[in-house]
Motif scaffolding. Sequence first.
Motif: not given
Length: 119
Positions: A54-56, A60-61, A95-98
Amino acid sequence: MSTAASQASAFYREIAESGVIWSIRDDNGFPAPLTFTGRRAMPFWSSESRALVVIGGVAAYHGFRPVAISWNDFRERWIPGLTRDELLAGINWSGSRAIGFDILPSDLARNVEALRNSG
């Protein structure tokens, strides 16, 4: 089983086995974005690798870093704090929007503890 349900199942099982839950933080602290329901949720993952994805992968992260929290510390300190602050717990967002499944912190604790006590 839906993707969110399978993510939740893996989340509980992996935490029960490892005794560690993961979050992310940056210099401003831990994120707790508004969910589509209008409530804030703090995301947690069952492994460092899931948090790193998710960070990568979610702009936003970028700049956040994974943080390991022992299950005992999470159960004793974080669950009461999340409850007091009226935050939901996000489970293995992806996913792309976490996004993913968001639950009450007390339900998270009950589900993990049930697995830890059954083994």
